[in-house]
Scaffold this motif. Structure first.
Motif, PDB file in Angstrom:
ATOM      1  N   ASP B  44       0.830  -1.215   0.000  1.00  0.00           N
ATOM      2  CA  ASP B  44       0.000   0.000   0.000  1.00  0.00           C
ATOM      3  C   ASP B  44       0.859   1.258   0.000  1.00  0.00           C
ATOM      4  O   ASP B  44       0.485   2.290  -0.539  1.00  0.00           O
ATOM      5  CB  ASP B  44      -0.893   0.000   1.252  1.00  0.00           C
ATOM      6  CG  ASP B  44      -1.750  -1.241   1.328  1.00  0.00           C
ATOM      7  OD1 ASP B  44      -2.663  -1.353   0.491  1.00  0.00           O
ATOM      8  OD2 ASP B  44      -1.492  -2.104   2.208  1.00  0.00           O
ATOM      9  N   VAL B  45       1.989   1.119   0.699  1.00  0.00           N
ATOM     10  CA  VAL B  45       2.872   2.277   0.875  1.00  0.00           C
ATOM     11  C   VAL B  45       4.286   1.857   0.504  1.00  0.00           C
ATOM     12  O   VAL B  45       4.708   0.748   0.839  1.00  0.00           O
ATOM     13  CB  VAL B  45       2.865   2.768   2.355  1.00  0.00           C
ATOM     14  CG1 VAL B  45       3.865   3.922   2.545  1.00  0.00           C
ATOM     15  CG2 VAL B  45       1.459   3.166   2.777  1.00  0.00           C
ATOM     16  N   LEU B  46       5.002   2.728  -0.206  1.00  0.00           N
ATOM     17  CA  LEU B  46       6.415   2.460  -0.481  1.00  0.00           C
ATOM     18  C   LEU B  46       7.263   3.574   0.126  1.00  0.00           C
ATOM     19  O   LEU B  46       7.054   4.755  -0.180  1.00  0.00           O
ATOM     20  CB  LEU B  46       6.671   2.385  -1.990  1.00  0.00           C
ATOM     21  CG  LEU B  46       8.156   2.276  -2.398  1.00  0.00           C
ATOM     22  CD1 LEU B  46       8.780   0.970  -1.895  1.00  0.00           C
ATOM     23  CD2 LEU B  46       8.313   2.407  -3.910  1.00  0.00           C
ATOM     24  N   LEU B  47       8.190   3.176   0.985  1.00  0.00           N
ATOM     25  CA  LEU B  47       9.172   4.125   1.509  1.00  0.00           C
ATOM     26  C   LEU B  47      10.455   3.928   0.708  1.00  0.00           C
ATOM     27  O   LEU B  47      11.080   2.861   0.780  1.00  0.00           O
ATOM     28  CB  LEU B  47       9.424   3.871   3.007  1.00  0.00           C
ATOM     29  CG  LEU B  47      10.631   4.602   3.629  1.00  0.00           C
ATOM     30  CD1 LEU B  47      10.503   6.110   3.477  1.00  0.00           C
ATOM     31  CD2 LEU B  47      10.784   4.202   5.102  1.00  0.00           C
ATOM     32  N   LEU B  48      10.836   4.958  -0.034  1.00  0.00           N
ATOM     33  CA  LEU B  48      12.009   4.849  -0.901  1.00  0.00           C
ATOM     34  C   LEU B  48      13.256   5.221  -0.099  1.00  0.00           C
ATOM     35  O   LEU B  48      13.858   6.271  -0.317  1.00  0.00           O
ATOM     36  CB  LEU B  48      11.823   5.796  -2.103  1.00  0.00           C
ATOM     37  CG  LEU B  48      12.424   5.384  -3.437  1.00  0.00           C
ATOM     38  CD1 LEU B  48      11.773   4.115  -3.971  1.00  0.00           C
ATOM     39  CD2 LEU B  48      12.257   6.509  -4.449  1.00  0.00           C
ATOM     40  N   TRP B  49      13.611   4.320   0.841  1.00  0.00           N
ATOM     41  CA  TRP B  49      14.739   4.622   1.747  1.00  0.00           C
ATOM     42  C   TRP B  49      16.008   4.878   0.937  1.00  0.00           C
ATOM     43  O   TRP B  49      16.792   5.759   1.257  1.00  0.00           O
ATOM     44  CB  TRP B  49      14.911   3.463   2.738  1.00  0.00           C
ATOM     45  CG  TRP B  49      15.802   3.759   3.899  1.00  0.00           C
ATOM     46  CD1 TRP B  49      17.043   3.246   4.124  1.00  0.00           C
ATOM     47  CD2 TRP B  49      15.530   4.635   5.006  1.00  0.00           C
ATOM     48  NE1 TRP B  49      17.560   3.741   5.298  1.00  0.00           N
ATOM     49  CE2 TRP B  49      16.647   4.603   5.868  1.00  0.00           C
ATOM     50  CE3 TRP B  49      14.430   5.452   5.351  1.00  0.00           C
ATOM     51  CZ2 TRP B  49      16.720   5.343   7.044  1.00  0.00           C
ATOM     52  CZ3 TRP B  49      14.498   6.193   6.527  1.00  0.00           C
ATOM     53  CH2 TRP B  49      15.633   6.137   7.342  1.00  0.00           C
ATOM     54  N   ASP B  50      16.212   4.108  -0.143  1.00  0.00           N
ATOM     55  CA  ASP B  50      17.294   4.392  -1.108  1.00  0.00           C
ATOM     56  C   ASP B  50      16.760   5.464  -2.059  1.00  0.00           C
ATOM     57  O   ASP B  50      16.313   5.177  -3.170  1.00  0.00           O
ATOM     58  CB  ASP B  50      17.683   3.130  -1.878  1.00  0.00           C
ATOM     59  CG  ASP B  50      18.320   2.082  -0.985  1.00  0.00           C
ATOM     60  OD1 ASP B  50      18.737   2.421   0.141  1.00  0.00           O
ATOM     61  OD2 ASP B  50      18.377   0.915  -1.411  1.00  0.00           O
ATOM     62  N   PHE B  51      16.830   6.705  -1.602  1.00  0.00           N
ATOM     63  CA  PHE B  51      16.031   7.762  -2.236  1.00  0.00           C
ATOM     64  C   PHE B  51      16.548   8.185  -3.609  1.00  0.00           C
ATOM     65  O   PHE B  51      15.880   8.887  -4.327  1.00  0.00           O
ATOM     66  CB  PHE B  51      15.906   8.969  -1.312  1.00  0.00           C
ATOM     67  CG  PHE B  51      17.215   9.439  -0.758  1.00  0.00           C
ATOM     68  CD1 PHE B  51      18.055  10.238  -1.502  1.00  0.00           C
ATOM     69  CD2 PHE B  51      17.603   9.064   0.527  1.00  0.00           C
ATOM     70  CE1 PHE B  51      19.252  10.657  -0.981  1.00  0.00           C
ATOM     71  CE2 PHE B  51      18.808   9.492   1.061  1.00  0.00           C
ATOM     72  CZ  PHE B  51      19.647  10.292   0.299  1.00  0.00           C
ATOM     73  N   PHE B  52      17.785   7.784  -3.949  1.00  0.00           N
ATOM     74  CA  PHE B  52      18.292   8.123  -5.281  1.00  0.00           C
ATOM     75  C   PHE B  52      17.974   7.020  -6.298  1.00  0.00           C
ATOM     76  O   PHE B  52      18.335   7.116  -7.463  1.00  0.00           O
ATOM     77  CB  PHE B  52      19.806   8.348  -5.249  1.00  0.00           C
ATOM     78  CG  PHE B  52      20.186   9.731  -4.795  1.00  0.00           C
ATOM     79  CD1 PHE B  52      19.311  10.793  -4.911  1.00  0.00           C
ATOM     80  CD2 PHE B  52      21.454   9.969  -4.266  1.00  0.00           C
ATOM     81  CE1 PHE B  52      19.670  12.063  -4.508  1.00  0.00           C
ATOM     82  CE2 PHE B  52      21.818  11.233  -3.858  1.00  0.00           C
ATOM     83  CZ  PHE B  52      20.929  12.290  -3.980  1.00  0.00           C
ATOM     84  N   SER B  53      17.300   5.978  -5.837  1.00  0.00           N
ATOM     85  CA  SER B  53      17.001   4.868  -6.747  1.00  0.00           C
ATOM     86  C   SER B  53      16.105   5.333  -7.896  1.00  0.00           C
ATOM     87  O   SER B  53      15.183   6.120  -7.705  1.00  0.00           O
ATOM     88  CB  SER B  53      16.307   3.736  -5.984  1.00  0.00           C
ATOM     89  OG  SER B  53      15.861   2.753  -6.893  1.00  0.00           O
ATOM     90  N   ARG B  54      16.404   4.819  -9.069  1.00  0.00           N
ATOM     91  CA  ARG B  54      15.569   5.093 -10.244  1.00  0.00           C
ATOM     92  C   ARG B  54      14.736   3.860 -10.605  1.00  0.00           C
ATOM     93  O   ARG B  54      14.235   3.737 -11.718  1.00  0.00           O
ATOM     94  CB  ARG B  54      16.457   5.468 -11.435  1.00  0.00           C
ATOM     95  CG  ARG B  54      17.283   6.730 -11.229  1.00  0.00           C
ATOM     96  CD  ARG B  54      18.250   6.922 -12.411  1.00  0.00           C
ATOM     97  NE  ARG B  54      19.148   8.038 -12.184  1.00  0.00           N
ATOM     98  CZ  ARG B  54      18.898   9.299 -12.568  1.00  0.00           C
ATOM     99  NH1 ARG B  54      17.777   9.577 -13.195  1.00  0.00           N
ATOM    100  NH2 ARG B  54      19.761  10.261 -12.328  1.00  0.00           N
ATOM    101  N   ALA B  55      14.592   2.937  -9.619  1.00  0.00           N
ATOM    102  CA  ALA B  55      14.024   1.620  -9.931  1.00  0.00           C
ATOM    103  C   ALA B  55      12.506   1.600  -9.993  1.00  0.00           C
ATOM    104  O   ALA B  55      11.924   0.628 -10.485  1.00  0.00           O
ATOM    105  CB  ALA B  55      14.512   0.589  -8.912  1.00  0.00           C
ATOM    106  N   VAL B  56      11.845   2.632  -9.505  1.00  0.00           N
ATOM    107  CA  VAL B  56      10.382   2.581  -9.505  1.00  0.00           C
ATOM    108  C   VAL B  56       9.862   2.519 -10.944  1.00  0.00           C
ATOM    109  O   VAL B  56       8.985   1.716 -11.273  1.00  0.00           O
ATOM    110  CB  VAL B  56       9.771   3.771  -8.743  1.00  0.00           C
ATOM    111  CG1 VAL B  56       8.248   3.701  -8.801  1.00  0.00           C
ATOM    112  CG2 VAL B  56      10.253   3.781  -7.292  1.00  0.00           C
ATOM    113  N   ARG B  57      10.429   3.348 -11.791  1.00  0.00           N
ATOM    114  CA  ARG B  57       9.946   3.400 -13.176  1.00  0.00           C
ATOM    115  C   ARG B  57      10.001   2.050 -13.882  1.00  0.00           C
ATOM    116  O   ARG B  57       8.971   1.568 -14.376  1.00  0.00           O
ATOM    117  CB  ARG B  57      10.760   4.442 -13.939  1.00  0.00           C
ATOM    118  CG  ARG B  57      10.337   4.570 -15.379  1.00  0.00           C
ATOM    119  CD  ARG B  57      11.136   5.643 -16.108  1.00  0.00           C
ATOM    120  NE  ARG B  57      10.406   6.124 -17.257  1.00  0.00           N
ATOM    121  CZ  ARG B  57      10.654   7.276 -17.849  1.00  0.00           C
ATOM    122  NH1 ARG B  57      11.586   8.069 -17.380  1.00  0.00           N
ATOM    123  NH2 ARG B  57       9.956   7.641 -18.888  1.00  0.00           N
TER     124      ARG B  57
END
Lengths: 324, 324
Positions: B44-57
């Motif tokens: 339900d929720v994603l915390l992008l702790w590795d905030f420079f990641s480009r992996a969501v796309r």
């Protein structure tokens, strides 16, 4: 004999351009440390353009005619001696000129330490991308030792940048600008409360060696020491031993003033871990020589008009008292 | 199936300690870039702790169940893409956390340049006592490009330290805090008025390459450029060419952000004369990870309570509009 007063200028590099144009109003004479003794028996005013010179003392005699000596520096410790102190000769200094540059330099040194710019620069040289977590200065505590104009300007600027600043001076008191001023004798008890210690006191018999091995040992773990006053305020050897041993409380220190200047190439201070060495330049911003000349000339105008001089040093104290 | 909402945490280094204790309230799942695609269809929720990641796309699909993505960074430029922008997924960021650290870092960089600490450090390494005249920042002019919270904090701190500060943003306007804000299109005319330029704009289609070769060439002679925003705000190649040629107006620059991070060991940027390279650390003060976690958890509490989230990014703009 000329009717114009004689103004001697101690300057190894010849007559400063900023002063030369005074020759329509006074008899100007440039002198060196070698000719100073003779000049002191002829001149009315001495401008100590070479302000770190210690030559006035050995050149002094009871035939001295000089009535006013201007030292274009904040500290007059290097030129004062008993006969001068006991004489009627007025000594003035360059109060005010260095306040802002030194305040900025100190803030810069604090941020250089907190943001680890020194290490970053070394890592750049080896192409090493090493992310670290710098500290924020907001809320950190600083103790400014010295309540003269430079100490005040420094305290004000560190506060403006977010630090919690306390000052210390000869006596405990409430100061409208500084708040509670700690007395020197309170420092052993209090010094452990501060993240940054800034030495800005005038060098006098009371302040010589003030930052002793004992006080250094009582500093807060991880704290930082900055000396932009005089080398002799600090036990340099104790600081060096502590930083070399790696066992004392200090994370590091920055020194812009030293017992002997310039620091000799073979001085061991150049290579002390965590010690940043700069060549006594904190107050000497671009144009400082021009401003020092203007300040002297303004006072000379007063002197020629028979008005009281400003920035008169209390020779017994070694500085201008009652600073605000 | 659990009734607790599922919170996925993208983190190469496993579940962060600061988050782990949430497992009594939510179903916590740590994932990597490899397992993100699967996780996006379950959480339900994603915390992008590795905030420079480009992996969501590349992990996105129309089966995504995620409703809220939190990016614990100021800039969300690296993770936004069209399908996400057009979706109902809410994106929040770490607005506020970096304001003070970055403001201090910028002030430190300005003072490092004005007080010549870099040269002093190199001279110390060769035991060279070389007195110079530093400049005062008081009265110098700075242009802060970017009017978000970090830009505001930086402008305020530079002002508190004595600089005359102007801000620039998308449109010309009067801002109660910043005064007259220059529009981006005014920069070619105006940029020559400033001693220091600070890049702090969010990276968007409008700001990409904003600091172009043309703008660099129009900077004031002897001026200084600081980039603590995103590498892509600046034409890095043009800056490098200018500094290497020694013929442009800039006295130097400090970069804390780069097109590609970490900067590769064989990057030519490490050795550009007058360029200070730091490893994207300006905002990451001691304890920053803890504060980022607290900020997420505060928002998660709102989400669990059905209250509106704070720090919601306008995905079309790429940042949170209407900052103050």
């Amino acid at each position: 004999m000329s009717e114009k007063p004689r103004v001697a200028v101690l300057s190894r590099a010849g007559m400063p351009d900023q002063i030369a144009h005074l020759d329509d109003r006074v008899d100007l004479a440039v002198c060196t440390e070698e000719s100073l003794a003779d000049e002191l028996t002829r001149c009315d005013v001495l401008l100590l353009w070479d302000f770190f010179s210690r030559a006035v003392r050995p050149s002094w005699s009871d035939r001295a005619t000089v009535r006013w000596i201007h030292v274009p520096a904040a500290g007059v410790d290097k030129m004062l001696f008993d006969e001068l102190i006991d004489s009627d000769v007025v000594v003035t200094n360059a109060r005010g000129t260095f306040d802002r540059p030194i305040a900025e330099y100190v803030l810069g040194l604090v941020l250089r330490h907190y943001k680890q710019f020194g290490l970053t620069q070394r890592l750049q040289e080896t192409r090493d991308w090493r992310h670290r977590e710098p500290r924020t200065i907001a809320g950190s505590t600083a103790l400014v030792i010295g309540t003269g104009p430079i100490g005040r300007a420094t305290a004000a600027l560190l506060r403006a940048a977010g630090m919690r600043v306390t000052a210390s001076g000869r006596t405990r008191r409430e100061d409208p600008e500084l708040g509670t001023v700690l007395a020197t004798e309170e420092l052993p008890e209090q010094i452990g409360d501060f993240d940054v210690i800034v030495l800005l006191a005038p060098l006098t018999d009371q302040t010589r060696g003030l930052m002793s091995a004992d006080l250094l040992a009582r500093m807060r773990r991880g704290s930082y020491l900055i000396n932009v006053g005089r080398g002799e305020l600090l036990d340099q050897d104790a600081l060096e031993a502590m930083l070399r041993s790696g066992s004392g409380p200090l994370a590091g220190a920055a020194l812009d003033a030293f017992d002997d200047e310039p620091l000799a190439p073979d001085s061991s201070l150049w290579t002390v871990p965590g010690l940043f060495v700069s060549p006594h330049m904190s107050g000497d911003d671009v144009g400082w020589r021009d401003r020092l000349a203007v300040q002297f000339i303004d006072n000379l105008d007063r002197w020629l008009a028979g008005e009281p001089l400003v920035n008169v040093v209390d020779k017994h104290l070694g500085y201008i008292p009652g600073a605000t």
